[in-house]
Structures are given as C-alpha cells and as structure tokens.
Design a protein around this motif. Structure first.
Motif, PDB file in Angstrom:
ATOM      1  N   UNK A 148     -36.655  33.671   9.069  1.00 35.20           N
ATOM      2  CA  UNK A 148     -38.076  33.975   8.884  1.00 35.20           C
ATOM      3  C   UNK A 148     -38.591  33.472   7.545  1.00 35.20           C
ATOM      4  N   UNK A 149     -39.871  33.112   7.531  1.00 35.58           N
ATOM      5  CA  UNK A 149     -40.523  32.729   6.286  1.00 35.58           C
ATOM      6  C   UNK A 149     -40.810  33.990   5.475  1.00 35.58           C
ATOM      7  N   UNK A 150     -41.310  33.801   4.282  1.00 35.50           N
ATOM      8  CA  UNK A 150     -41.602  34.976   3.452  1.00 35.50           C
ATOM      9  C   UNK A 150     -42.781  35.775   4.008  1.00 35.50           C
ATOM     10  N   UNK A 151     -43.498  35.189   4.986  1.00 35.68           N
ATOM     11  CA  UNK A 151     -44.588  35.908   5.647  1.00 35.68           C
ATOM     12  C   UNK A 151     -44.132  36.554   6.954  1.00 35.68           C
ATOM     13  N   UNK A 152     -42.846  36.384   7.265  1.00 35.46           N
ATOM     14  CA  UNK A 152     -42.296  37.020   8.452  1.00 35.46           C
ATOM     15  C   UNK A 152     -42.385  36.197   9.721  1.00 35.46           C
ATOM     16  N   UNK A 153     -42.769  34.919   9.623  1.00 34.77           N
ATOM     17  CA  UNK A 153     -42.858  34.068  10.809  1.00 34.77           C
ATOM     18  C   UNK A 153     -41.457  33.565  11.169  1.00 34.77           C
ATOM     19  N   UNK A 154     -41.031  33.777  12.430  1.00 37.99           N
ATOM     20  CA  UNK A 154     -39.655  33.426  12.815  1.00 37.99           C
ATOM     21  C   UNK A 154     -39.498  31.959  13.229  1.00 37.99           C
ATOM     22  N   UNK A 155     -38.413  31.357  12.798  1.00 38.18           N
ATOM     23  CA  UNK A 155     -38.027  30.012  13.217  1.00 38.18           C
ATOM     24  C   UNK A 155     -36.613  30.097  13.788  1.00 38.18           C
ATOM     25  N   UNK A 156     -36.398  29.450  14.913  1.00 35.27           N
ATOM     26  CA  UNK A 156     -35.075  29.423  15.534  1.00 35.27           C
ATOM     27  C   UNK A 156     -34.331  28.160  15.118  1.00 35.27           C
ATOM     28  N   UNK A 175     -37.406  25.631  14.668  1.00 33.57           N
ATOM     29  CA  UNK A 175     -38.425  25.577  15.716  1.00 33.57           C
ATOM     30  C   UNK A 175     -39.244  26.860  15.728  1.00 33.57           C
ATOM     31  N   UNK A 176     -40.571  26.691  15.762  1.00 30.33           N
ATOM     32  CA  UNK A 176     -41.508  27.810  15.884  1.00 30.33           C
ATOM     33  C   UNK A 176     -42.582  27.384  16.879  1.00 30.33           C
ATOM     34  N   UNK A 177     -42.560  27.968  18.075  1.00 30.83           N
ATOM     35  CA  UNK A 177     -43.484  27.574  19.147  1.00 30.83           C
ATOM     36  C   UNK A 177     -43.409  26.061  19.365  1.00 30.83           C
ATOM     37  N   UNK A 178     -44.517  25.350  19.142  1.00 25.47           N
ATOM     38  CA  UNK A 178     -44.510  23.904  19.378  1.00 25.47           C
ATOM     39  C   UNK A 178     -44.258  23.105  18.101  1.00 25.47           C
ATOM     40  N   UNK A 179     -43.842  23.764  17.046  1.00 21.82           N
ATOM     41  CA  UNK A 179     -43.531  23.070  15.792  1.00 21.82           C
ATOM     42  C   UNK A 179     -42.029  22.884  15.645  1.00 21.82           C
ATOM     43  N   UNK A 180     -41.638  21.728  15.139  1.00 24.44           N
ATOM     44  CA  UNK A 180     -40.237  21.439  14.860  1.00 24.44           C
ATOM     45  C   UNK A 180     -40.119  20.768  13.504  1.00 24.44           C
ATOM     46  N   UNK A 181     -39.223  21.288  12.679  1.00 30.33           N
ATOM     47  CA  UNK A 181     -38.996  20.699  11.368  1.00 30.33           C
ATOM     48  C   UNK A 181     -37.516  20.343  11.252  1.00 30.33           C
ATOM     49  N   UNK A 182     -37.266  19.135  10.775  1.00 23.03           N
ATOM     50  CA  UNK A 182     -35.901  18.653  10.581  1.00 23.03           C
ATOM     51  C   UNK A 182     -35.507  18.931   9.138  1.00 23.03           C
TER      52      UNK A 182
END
Length: 239
Positions: A40-48, A6-13
């Motif tokens: 985190x992605x390789x660009x540093x964006x965090x996903x929980x 989960x990243x903000x309003x995005x969700x990936x299964x």
C-alpha cells in the motif's frame, strides 16, 4: 528482476527497494516483495505485486519499432515446438519480444540485429525479462554469420530472409524447424520458393488474423473494428 505493481488498470514496472510517487500516494517496494503480495501507498491505496510473464514483456519492453505480436509468437512456438535446451538462431531482433519468449521457454538463443542502438535496447530488454543469460543479442548481419549452427530452430524477421533460408539445411539439425515472418506476400512467396529449392519439407504459409468478440445486451459477435491482420508466417522443416 523487475516486478509489476498493479492497481486497477495501472501498472508500474519497479525494482525491489524502489520508491514510486503517484497521485495515489508514495509507494515503497519492499526488498523482499513477492508475487501476490499487496503493498500500500502512504495513502492506503493497494498495489498487487506480480512477476513478469511473456505478455508483460510485450507490454513493457522499451520499443525500437513495431514488435512481433503475441499471436504470431504463439504460432511460432506452437509450430516449432521450441522448448528447454533447444538452440535457436534468430535474426531481426528489433525490440526482442520473440527472443525473450524463446528464452523464457528455456531455449538458448543467438539473435542478430543490424542496428547497434536497437541491439543495445534489446539487451536491456533481455535483462528485464530475466533471460540475458540465455539470449545472446549480437550486432550484425546474420548473412555474414552463418557459422553458428547447427540449431534446432531458425527464426527470421528480416527482408533478406531468403538469403538465409538458402542455407537452412546446413544451419538446422535433422528435424529442425524454420519459421519466417513477413509483412508482405511477395517476401513470403520468395521464402517459400527458396525453402523448396533448399530441400526443406512440410512447407506451409499462414496468414495471421485475429478478431476480438463484442458482447452487449443485443447479442454477441466478432468485432467489426479492423481486420486483425498482422502478417504471414512460413514454416518448414529439415528432413
């Protein structure tokens, strides 16, 4: 079991060890990823990382039609008291959301779906929900398979529900519950009448309506968008 990233309003299964490429960068899910961990992605964006819960199953199951809404499922769970160790006969599997909720509550579920393709999708959804060991998705017409009882709870979401309700006393254990969902008043009336004729007690029918609240600088009030109606639920119990 799959995880939600989960990243903000995005969700990936995603599965552990899987790689996702997005505009936020490349995300690699660790094999030992745990709920609450931040990846985190390789660009540093965090996903929980989150483990799936019932509402997530509703949102992410592959759909074969309109699934039963959580508000209706909540009434079924509350009015039947379904719990761990209960045996449930369900018909009209569809996407399988109700069956998944029942399985996640610890019940052993046999659910019938007449459409073979829908049944196969439901099996995949049960695996996704982690309940494929407790939910047995069978292809067929439940009216031809009424020898699976006795069960503690009988749940129906089918046009021919009255034909099953006729046998509810034989299908249910003493004190067992019936719950029937119908989108139309006519079907609900037939179910209630059949339940009375079958000798069930405590028969009641509820219309499910839910409204969200709107909050703004002027004040707070129920939303005027839509009527919030989903369907009718009839409950009854064997003596």
């Amino acid at each position: 079991m799959a995880l939600l990233l989960v990243h903000d309003d995005r969700e990936y299964l995603l599965e552990r060890g899987e790689t996702l490429e997005t505009d936020l960068g490349i995300l690699e899910v660790p094999d030992d990823a745990a709920a609450g961990e931040v990846v985190s992605t390789h660009l540093g964006e965090p996903f929980t990382v989150r483990e799936l819960r019932g509402p997530d199953c509703f949102n992410h199951f592959e759909r074969t039609g309109a699934p039963m809404m959580p508000r209706d499922i909540g009434l079924i769970m509350g009015h039947t008291g379904v719990s761990e160790g209960d045996r449930v006969l369900d018909a009209g599997t569809g996407t399988g959301v109700l069956a998944a909720y029942l399985g996640r509550a610890g019940a052993e579920v046999v659910t019938y779906e007449q459409d073979a393709e829908f049944a196969e999708v439901a099996r995949e959804n049960m695996e996704l929900a982690g309940v494929d060991d407790r939910v047995d998705v069978r292809t067929g017409d439940v009216t031809e398979h009424l020898d699976v009882g006795p069960v503690d709870v009988l749940t129906l979401d089918t046009e021919d529900a009255p034909a099953v309700v006729e046998h509810a006393v034989d299908l249910l254990t003493p004190g067992g519950y019936l719950a029937v969902y119908s989108p139309f008043v006519e079907g609900t009336r037939d179910v209630a009448r059949t339940a009375r004729e079958a000798g069930l007690s405590g028969i009641e029918t509820l219309e499910t309506i839910q409204r969200e609240m709107d909050f703004d600088d002027r004040g707070s009030r129920p939303s005027t968008a839509g009527v919030g109606h989903t369907g009718f639920l009839t409950f009854a119990r064997r003596e």
